[in-house]
Scaffold this active site. Sequence first.
Site, short mmCIF file in Angstrom:
data_model
loop_
_atom_site.label_atom_id
_atom_site.label_comp_id
_atom_site.label_asym_id
_atom_site.label_seq_id
_atom_site.Cartn_x
_atom_site.Cartn_y
_atom_site.Cartn_z
N ARG A 60 0.84 -1.20 0.00
CA ARG A 60 0.00 0.00 0.00
C ARG A 60 0.87 1.24 0.00
O ARG A 60 2.02 1.21 0.38
CB ARG A 60 -0.92 0.00 1.22
CG ARG A 60 -2.05 -1.02 1.10
CD ARG A 60 -2.94 -1.02 2.31
NE ARG A 60 -3.48 0.29 2.58
CZ ARG A 60 -3.32 0.95 3.73
NH1 ARG A 60 -2.64 0.41 4.71
NH2 ARG A 60 -3.85 2.13 3.90
N LYS A 125 2.92 -7.78 12.05
CA LYS A 125 2.19 -7.94 10.78
C LYS A 125 2.41 -9.33 10.19
O LYS A 125 3.53 -9.78 9.99
CB LYS A 125 2.63 -6.86 9.80
CG LYS A 125 1.81 -6.86 8.52
CD LYS A 125 1.75 -5.49 7.91
CE LYS A 125 1.21 -5.54 6.50
NZ LYS A 125 0.93 -4.25 5.93
N ARG A 260 -1.00 5.40 12.94
CA ARG A 260 0.13 4.97 13.78
C ARG A 260 -0.36 4.93 15.22
O ARG A 260 -0.97 5.87 15.69
CB ARG A 260 1.26 5.99 13.71
CG ARG A 260 1.81 6.17 12.34
CD ARG A 260 3.18 5.47 12.23
NE ARG A 260 3.77 5.79 10.96
CZ ARG A 260 3.46 5.16 9.81
NH1 ARG A 260 2.55 4.22 9.81
NH2 ARG A 260 4.04 5.50 8.69
#
Length: 266
Positions: A60, A125, A260
């Site tokens: 992204r 992630k 964030r």
Amino acid sequence: MIALDASAIQARLSETRTDVPVVNVYDSIDSTNAEAMRHIVTGGSGSVWLAEQQTAGRGRRGKQWVSPTSSNLYFSMLWRFAGDTSQLGGLSLAVGVALSRVLTAIGMRDIQLKWPNDVLHSHKKLAGILIEMQADKTDQVWLVIGIGLNVNMDVPSQSSITQPWTDCVSILNVVPDRNALAAELISELTGSLNRFEHSGFMSFAAEWQQQDLLQGRSIKVLAGEHTKVGEAVGVAEDGALLLQGPDGLEPIYGGEVSVRLFEGAQ
Ligand code: BTN
């Protein structure tokens, strides 16, 4: 690691369905999303592209997706969307829910979804989703749903990843069969895309909210030059992130927005 094999994936799918899609497997390609985009219209809705390695994997916001060979799953599905672009809000969240179901089915617990479309485990992630879109000459909307799932990341690649990450092997302590994973993903995604077309994001919202990593957290939203702070209080019917900030409740949409978590909290 067992090699990706289109006929093994199709054989698994044929055990439970009659409409087995076209599955294309490459040893190496620039990007499975780019390849699927090159087959808009001709590729057929539901067709899938997989590769052992990507030389220009796309993430992204124009970032690179580190894509070493034979370590992970790089997956793209082409889909002719039976609706217009105004109905696409929340699609990437629905895809996150579909992926989370597949991961839960192979034994993972506590999958976390981070708006708009990151899949994490223990705040690291595990997978990313990149949806690209194009209209054809008849204004028909075509989607390419790209998924990168870390399966067994090789050591040399680890240093080039710029954020905390994990992979299936670290979580499960076994190497999952990528062909089985791909078949499950095709099944789950096809069902989810049909459901999304008929009922929209609302039919995924409850499942999304159960795994919402940001819910109730103090967050910072970076939108171009602007920074917004507040508390994440869930997602709206159209998939917007709801931010409770100094000026009240504000829906935040995708695009260039990034989120964030404040220091100390992940
Ligand atoms: C993200 O930045 O989180 C999204 C990453 C998406 C990566 C996948 S890998 C398969 C497909 N092909 C690409 O070039 N990108 C997506």
